[in-house]
Design an enzyme around this catalytic site. Structure first.
Site, PDB file in Angstrom:
ATOM      1  N   HIS A 126       0.830  -1.191   0.000  1.00  0.00           N
ATOM      2  CA  HIS A 126       0.000   0.000   0.000  1.00  0.00           C
ATOM      3  C   HIS A 126       0.871   1.251   0.000  1.00  0.00           C
ATOM      4  CE1 HIS A 126       0.480  -1.700   4.065  1.00  0.00           C
ATOM      5  NE2 HIS A 126       0.623  -0.465   4.485  1.00  0.00           N
TER       6      HIS A 126
ATOM      7  N   CYS B 208      -8.042  -7.988   6.523  1.00  0.00           N
ATOM      8  CA  CYS B 208      -8.042  -6.526   6.503  1.00  0.00           C
ATOM      9  C   CYS B 208      -9.438  -6.017   6.842  1.00  0.00           C
ATOM     10  CB  CYS B 208      -7.596  -5.981   5.154  1.00  0.00           C
ATOM     11  SG  CYS B 208      -7.335  -4.194   5.167  1.00  0.00           S
TER      12      CYS B 208
ATOM     13  N   TYR C 185      -3.547   3.660   2.090  1.00  0.00           N
ATOM     14  CA  TYR C 185      -4.581   3.157   1.179  1.00  0.00           C
ATOM     15  C   TYR C 185      -3.946   2.189   0.182  1.00  0.00           C
ATOM     16  CZ  TYR C 185      -7.820   6.806   2.753  1.00  0.00           C
ATOM     17  OH  TYR C 185      -8.649   7.608   3.513  1.00  0.00           O
ATOM     18  N   THR C 186      -4.775   1.308  -0.350  1.00  0.00           N
ATOM     19  CA  THR C 186      -4.353   0.437  -1.438  1.00  0.00           C
ATOM     20  C   THR C 186      -5.170   0.788  -2.672  1.00  0.00           C
ATOM     21  OG1 THR C 186      -3.888  -1.376   0.103  1.00  0.00           O
ATOM     22  CG2 THR C 186      -4.076  -1.930  -2.232  1.00  0.00           C
TER      23      THR C 186
END
Length: 550
Positions: free
Chosen positions: A332, A524, A350-351
């Site tokens: 990420h 996640c 964030y990814t």
């Protein structure tokens, strides 16, 4: 503590009570308005199971407790309360009554028969960002802490009938508050000055030093254990990482920093680092990959697409049309914005959901946490939502200790592992790193790795990337099992129902189905989900080294 983001609408408050002398506790009541109104809790006596069993032959003798009315065990009580009610209250009061009509008193007074301290039990409720923090009067045994200790230190009188709160005229009592103490991150008495030249000698992977608020730390001892992977420490080596560290790390992590503190950067060094912030030199030739793990780089917001009432896809324009993001699958990046008033850095990880090979642009899926009556919204998501098209945003990365290399080969902290199956557990926007790995497996026809995805959400419309997930699952039925579960499912819902918890995991994440080292669980989601899933997986036989938390 209770995470408000993605939490269930209700929260089960529970505890235990004892009357003494064989007297049975008949009522347990709770109040969230300082005793103005009370709610009745459910009570359960474990010893009643023996009464209900009747006469039993056990171990060569007869057991019969049907006739006994005395209760010498603790009872357990519980009551469901809405999270919004708890968030609006400052404390939670509990009182109990036994079958002799003995009721816990409101005020504290010394009493031998009352165990010396037996008033209503009080738990304080405080709001800390996206969490409710519940604090008991004291900590177990001789551990320091608890609201009583805090009130006493602030000069409050615990026996004033208001739990140590100040009484001013006829106004409602104001709680005694103590300014939050700044967390100490330096060693006491250490006054060693470190020059910029000394710091630069440790800007690589051997003995990496980094700077936070002018203090120098040696990250070598924490390379293997760092949750973000060793690369996140390497990328900070020789640099000022104050913004990133203070914005992302917990208070617990900050308190650990004293162990790694080695000195203070001198004034010349601080001046030098303060001039090296965001961008590489203007004359630098744009690279083929956008991301740089050691410097912040700017991309321009190109478009905003509304996915649902609280979800957006932000498309950012990279430095040139042929440039790729440079983000390995499974890792990420960090996004940094500045508060327009305080100039405080707002940093979150964030990814992106765009293809790793996409040129010229990247797409970031963001769930917006709006302000409500119960809590303030998310700083970063609200700031992102208010950005106008054409505004720049700062990025840094890649970061993360996991990378998927393809065909079942993955690396954790640089150590490669070959696996046959991924169990992917996620909730809400936690789908994004899972989606990157899932897509990489599904798009490669030669990759035989199997994927089991367990995706939890509240409503059907909350399921993110559903169209793409369903398409990949349909095209790869031989190596994919896609499971959605909803906590508020419609009547025609044919998928799973309920939270991702032990019952679902026992059914769909069976450890005995895999040989040693054959499978890995990717997880996640909100902190509360990750903690509960972690505990449940360990209970059914999974090992920590088989679990990967993004």
């Amino acid at each position: 503590q209770l995470c408000l983001v993605g939490s269930e609408p209700s929260y089960r408050v529970k505890g235990y009570a004892y009357g003494g002398g064989g007297r049975r506790v008949t009522r347990v009541e709770l109040s969230i308005d300082k005793g103005v109104t009370w709610r009745l809790a459910n009570i359960d006596y474990a010893e009643d199971r023996y009464r209900e069993a009747g006469r039993q032959q056990l171990y060569g003798g007869e057991m019969d407790l049907e006739w006994r009315e005395n209760s010498f065990c603790w009872c357990f009580w519980n009551i469901d309360m809405t999270v919004s009610e708890l968030a609006a209250s400052n404390d939670l009061l509990v009182r109990a009554m036994d079958d002799s009509m003995n009721l816990q008193p409101r005020d504290m007074y010394w009493s031998v028969l009352g165990m010396m301290n037996n008033p209503w039990y009080r738990i304080t409720i405080s709001k800390e960002n996206d969490y409710l923090r519940f604090e008991h009067p004291t900590q177990p045994a001789l551990m320091p802490g608890g609201w009583m200790e805090r009130v006493k230190k602030a000069g409050g009188n615990l026996t004033n009938g208001y739990w140590g709160e100040r009484i001013e005229g006829g106004d409602a009592p104001e709680p005694v508050t103590e300014a939050a103490a700044e967390i100490k991150m330096t060693k006491h008495g250490l006054e060693k000055a470190i020059t910029i030249d000394e710091l630069r000698k440790h800007d690589g992977e051997d003995e990496p030093w980094f700077v936070v608020n002018g203090e120098v730390y040696d990250g070598t001892a924490f390379l293997k254990e760092h949750p973000g992977g060793a690369t996140s420490i390497f990328s900070a080596a020789g640099l000022d990482s104050s913004d990133e560290f203070m914005a992302i790390h917990s208070d617990t992590a900050k308190t650990m920093m004293t162990d790694y503190h080695i000195g203070s950067l001198d004034e010349d060094g601080r001046t030098t680092l303060s001039t090296n912030d965001v961008q590489p030199a203007p004359s630098a030739i744009p690279s083929s990959k956008f991301l740089d793990s050691r410097s912040w780089k700017r991309a321009t917001l190109h478009t905003k697409t509304t996915v649902s009432w609280d979800t957006r896809i932000f498309r950012f324009k990279l430095e040139h049309d042929a440039q790729t993001l440079g983000l390995p699958t499974g890792q990420h990046l960090m996004i940094r914005l500045r508060d327009p008033v305080t100039r405080e850095a707002i940093i979150r990880s964030y990814t992106p959901i765009s293809e790793t090979s996409q040129e010229g642009f990247m797409d970031v899926l963001v769930k917006i946490y709006f302000d409500t009556k119960e809590r303030k919204g998310g700083k970063m998501s609200l700031a992102m939502d208010s950005l106008p098209v054409g505004h720049f945003v700062e990025f840094k990365g890649p970061i993360g200790k996991f990378e998927y290399l393809g065909k079942g080969l993955c690396a954790v902290n640089g150590k490669e592992r070959q696996i046959n199956t991924f169990l992917m557990i996620c909730a809400g926007s936690g789908i994004t790193p899972i989606y990157q790995v899932f897509r990489a497996v599904m798009q490669d026809r030669e990759d035989k790795t199997k994927c089991v995805v367990l995706d939890g959400n509240r409503l059907m419309e909350d399921i993110l990337c559903k169209v793409d997930l369903d398409r990949f699952a349909k095209d790869n039925e031989e190596k994919c099992r896609l499971l959605y579960t909803l906590t508020q499912a419609p009547e025609n819902w044919e998928g799973l129902k309920g939270r991702i918890a032990a019952p679902l995991l026992k059914e769909h994440a069976v450890r005995e189905e895999f040989c040693e080292g054959e499978a890995m669980v990717l997880i996640c989601g909100p902190e509360a989900l990750e903690k509960s899933v972690h505990k449940a997986l360990l209970e059914i036989g999974w090992k920590d080294e088989e679990l990967m938390f993004f």
